[in-house]
Design a protein around this motif. Structure first.
Motif, mmCIF file in Angstrom:
data_model
loop_
_atom_site.group_PDB
_atom_site.id
_atom_site.type_symbol
_atom_site.label_atom_id
_atom_site.label_comp_id
_atom_site.label_asym_id
_atom_site.label_seq_id
_atom_site.Cartn_x
_atom_site.Cartn_y
_atom_site.Cartn_z
ATOM 1 N N LYS A 39 69.041 -41.779 -11.295
ATOM 2 C CA LYS A 39 69.572 -42.926 -12.045
ATOM 3 C C LYS A 39 70.212 -43.936 -11.102
ATOM 4 N N LYS A 40 70.496 -43.495 -9.856
ATOM 5 C CA LYS A 40 71.196 -44.382 -8.947
ATOM 6 C C LYS A 40 70.219 -45.179 -8.092
ATOM 7 N N LYS A 41 70.750 -46.207 -7.458
ATOM 8 C CA LYS A 41 69.910 -47.028 -6.595
ATOM 9 C C LYS A 41 69.475 -46.236 -5.362
ATOM 10 N N ASN A 42 68.485 -46.744 -4.686
ATOM 11 C CA ASN A 42 68.020 -46.184 -3.414
ATOM 12 C C ASN A 42 67.595 -44.730 -3.520
ATOM 13 N N SER A 43 67.119 -44.345 -4.666
ATOM 14 C CA SER A 43 66.777 -42.934 -4.788
ATOM 15 C C SER A 43 65.277 -42.721 -4.726
ATOM 16 N N LEU A 44 64.952 -41.553 -4.247
ATOM 17 C CA LEU A 44 63.575 -41.101 -4.261
ATOM 18 C C LEU A 44 63.267 -40.655 -5.689
ATOM 19 N N VAL A 45 62.050 -40.822 -6.122
ATOM 20 C CA VAL A 45 61.676 -40.302 -7.443
ATOM 21 C C VAL A 45 61.404 -38.808 -7.279
ATOM 22 N N ARG A 46 62.284 -38.014 -7.819
ATOM 23 C CA ARG A 46 62.246 -36.556 -7.562
ATOM 24 C C ARG A 46 61.529 -35.835 -8.686
ATOM 25 N N LEU A 47 60.304 -35.507 -8.445
ATOM 26 C CA LEU A 47 59.521 -34.790 -9.456
ATOM 27 C C LEU A 47 59.097 -33.439 -8.898
ATOM 28 N N ASN A 48 59.991 -32.825 -8.142
ATOM 29 C CA ASN A 48 59.646 -31.600 -7.405
ATOM 30 C C ASN A 48 60.356 -30.342 -7.882
ATOM 31 N N SER A 49 61.372 -30.453 -8.720
ATOM 32 C CA SER A 49 62.159 -29.247 -9.038
ATOM 33 C C SER A 49 62.316 -28.989 -10.523
ATOM 34 N N ASN A 50 61.527 -29.655 -11.342
ATOM 35 C CA ASN A 50 61.548 -29.407 -12.795
ATOM 36 C C ASN A 50 62.940 -29.560 -13.405
ATOM 37 N N GLU A 51 63.639 -30.587 -12.933
ATOM 38 C CA GLU A 51 64.960 -30.884 -13.518
ATOM 39 C C GLU A 51 64.780 -31.806 -14.720
ATOM 40 N N ASN A 52 65.874 -32.068 -15.408
ATOM 41 C CA ASN A 52 65.848 -33.006 -16.528
ATOM 42 C C ASN A 52 66.781 -34.160 -16.185
ATOM 43 N N PRO A 53 66.238 -35.269 -15.675
ATOM 44 C CA PRO A 53 67.099 -36.347 -15.185
ATOM 45 C C PRO A 53 67.837 -37.104 -16.280
ATOM 46 N N TYR A 54 67.576 -36.778 -17.555
ATOM 47 C CA TYR A 54 68.342 -37.430 -18.626
ATOM 48 C C TYR A 54 69.728 -36.806 -18.786
ATOM 49 N N GLY A 55 69.897 -35.617 -18.223
ATOM 50 C CA GLY A 55 71.179 -34.941 -18.392
ATOM 51 C C GLY A 55 72.178 -35.333 -17.330
ATOM 52 N N PRO A 56 73.460 -34.940 -17.448
ATOM 53 C CA PRO A 56 74.032 -34.350 -18.653
ATOM 54 C C PRO A 56 74.214 -35.410 -19.743
ATOM 55 N N SER A 57 74.240 -34.966 -20.978
ATOM 56 C CA SER A 57 74.408 -35.896 -22.100
ATOM 57 C C SER A 57 75.810 -36.508 -22.048
ATOM 58 N N GLU A 58 75.988 -37.595 -22.780
ATOM 59 C CA GLU A 58 77.302 -38.263 -22.808
ATOM 60 C C GLU A 58 78.384 -37.304 -23.309
ATOM 61 N N LYS A 59 78.056 -36.535 -24.333
ATOM 62 C CA LYS A 59 79.057 -35.606 -24.886
ATOM 63 C C LYS A 59 79.470 -34.573 -23.844
ATOM 64 N N VAL A 60 78.493 -34.108 -23.080
ATOM 65 C CA VAL A 60 78.779 -33.087 -22.062
ATOM 66 C C VAL A 60 79.615 -33.695 -20.933
ATOM 67 N N ARG A 61 79.304 -34.938 -20.563
ATOM 68 C CA ARG A 61 80.119 -35.593 -19.519
ATOM 69 C C ARG A 61 81.583 -35.673 -19.957
ATOM 70 N N ALA A 273 80.819 -27.430 -20.029
ATOM 71 C CA ALA A 273 79.623 -28.250 -20.251
ATOM 72 C C ALA A 273 78.616 -27.499 -21.110
ATOM 73 N N ALA A 274 78.416 -26.230 -20.811
ATOM 74 C CA ALA A 274 77.439 -25.427 -21.560
ATOM 75 C C ALA A 274 77.855 -25.296 -23.027
ATOM 76 N N ILE A 275 79.163 -25.094 -23.258
ATOM 77 C CA ILE A 275 79.657 -24.979 -24.642
ATOM 78 C C ILE A 275 79.312 -26.253 -25.411
ATOM 79 N N GLU A 276 79.574 -27.389 -24.792
ATOM 80 C CA GLU A 276 79.303 -28.670 -25.467
ATOM 81 C C GLU A 276 77.799 -28.872 -25.657
#
Ligand SMILES: Cc1ncc(COP(=O)(O)O)c(C=O)c1O
Length: 372
Positions: A39-61, A273-276
């Motif tokens: 989500k930040k500037k100057n970043s590589l597009v990381r499609l190598n580790s099966n993460e979910n870049p939409y997380g953490p949700s606002e509620k969890v933050r 975070a997990a509880i939320e």
């Protein structure tokens, strides 16, 4: 030229900035130094580790921020609330669960417990390796069973290989990296028969991405008191990979045995975070639907290019690029995209994770440029 194209694309897609390019396969050290959140500037597009870049949700933050005051405390006394929620969710009692530092820690402790004194583990090739890597350190040998012609786990062959040495069979279902899902009836029959003789481990890291909502979790056998262990994680659909929290579900006597090997428990922020996250259905559904959209975008591009792929039950797609993965990796790094590592023996196949819609669109453009 490649970088110029990428910058143009990033501007138009809102991901402004040039990539910091890595030269080799990523290691955790390299990642922490050189790569920032997508989500930040100057970043590589990381499609190598099966993460979910939409997380953490606002509620969890928000829940994590509220937990800052508790970060001076050791985490154990905070786990009870999470254990209760997990027990309710999975329909077991709390003594059937261990919370671990990511499910990797659960895989590692199982590898240690079952690999001790030179036991044998039967596992597919290719599959997710943490448990086997760890078990070998404790003296285990691994009996590798190649995936079948459809890249699915070969249950018949695994069963044939069981011997007096076998301590455990590792099933990654859906499998990483092939993304295949076992037919429910075959899986049930296998767990039913085999768990009479050896322990079956079902790694269900990608369970939430399975389209068939009636697909069984092997937790059903845990409830029947069988020799089955299931692992789950908050790293994938919940988007909390950086926090390191997951859990194992097994019969209480197995949980007690595994507990002796826990080295890296999780932390207070991860527990909160997990509880939320467990109550944040909106984010969960969003993640599942974005993943579905990403997979469709990748399929469409692969179809256009006439490339073979496996229909995915996960948040990644395994496809046949026809190029050696090392060469392909280099081409994509030059274009600012990090793709999955090599998965022997499929050196001309590639695993690509679904990132954000923009990231997947960027990957698809680059794929056309590299292989079109
Ligand atoms: C099949 C499988 N199991 C377990 C893990 C480990 O996940 P974590 O330790 O983040 O829970 C992964 C990570 O990619 C995976 O693919």
């Amino acid at each position: 030229m490649a970088d110029f194209n990428r910058r143009d694309w990033l501007k138009s897609s809102g991901l402004i900035g040039a990539a910091t390019l890595l030269s080799g396969w990523s290691t955790p050290e390299v990642l922490t130094q050189e790569i920032k959140s997508p989500k930040k500037k100057n970043s590589l597009v990381r499609l190598n580790s099966n993460e979910n870049p939409y997380g953490p949700s606002e509620k969890v933050r928000k829940a994590m921020k509220n937990a800052f005051d508790d970060a001076c405390r050791y985490p154990y006394s905070y786990q009870n609330e999470l254990l209760e929620l997990l027990a309710k969710k999975e329909g077991v009692s709390k003594d059937h669960i261990i919370i671990t530092g990511g499910s990797t820690e659960g895989l590692n402790i199982t590898g240690a417990a079952f690999g001790l004194y030179g036991g044998e583990i039967i596992a597919a090739r290719p599959t997710f390796l943490s448990m086997m890597d760890y078990a070998v350190l404790y003296g285990a040998t691994i009996n590798w069973v190649d995936v079948d012609k459809n890249k699915g786990l070969d249950l018949d062959e695994m069963k044939k290989r069981i011997s007096a040495q076998t301590r455990l069979i590792f099933l990654c279902n859906p499998n990483n990296p092939t993304s295949t899902l076992l037919p429910a009836n075959d899986l049930r029959a296998f767990c039913h028969d085999v768990s009479e003789r050896v322990t079956v481990f079902s790694d269900e890291a990608y369970y939430d991405f399975i389209e068939d909502k009636n697909y069984p979790s092997m937790i059903e056998f845990v409830k029947e008191g069988k020799n089955v262990i299931v692992s789950r994680t908050f790293s994938k659909v919940y988007g909390l990979a950086g926090l390191r929290i997951g859990y194992l579900i097994a019969r209480p006597d197995i949980i007690t045995k595994l507990n002796d090997h826990v080295a890296a428990f999780t932390n207070v922020l991860a527990i909160k975070a997990a509880i939320e996250a467990l109550g944040d259905n909106e984010f969960y559904n969003h993640a599942v639907s974005k993943n579905r959209e990403g997979r469709q975008m990748i399929y469409k591009t692969l179809d256009e290019l006439g490339l073979e792929y496996v229909k995915s039950n996960t948040n990644f797609v395994f496809f046949k690029s026809g190029r050696h993965i090392n060469e392909l990796h280099k081409s994509f790094m030059e274009r600012g995209v990090q793709i999955g590592r090599p998965f022997p023996p499929f050196y001309d196949w590639c695993r690509i994770s679904t990132g954000t819609t923009e990231e997947v669109a960027f990957f698809c453009e680059q794929l056309k440029a590299v292989l079109g």
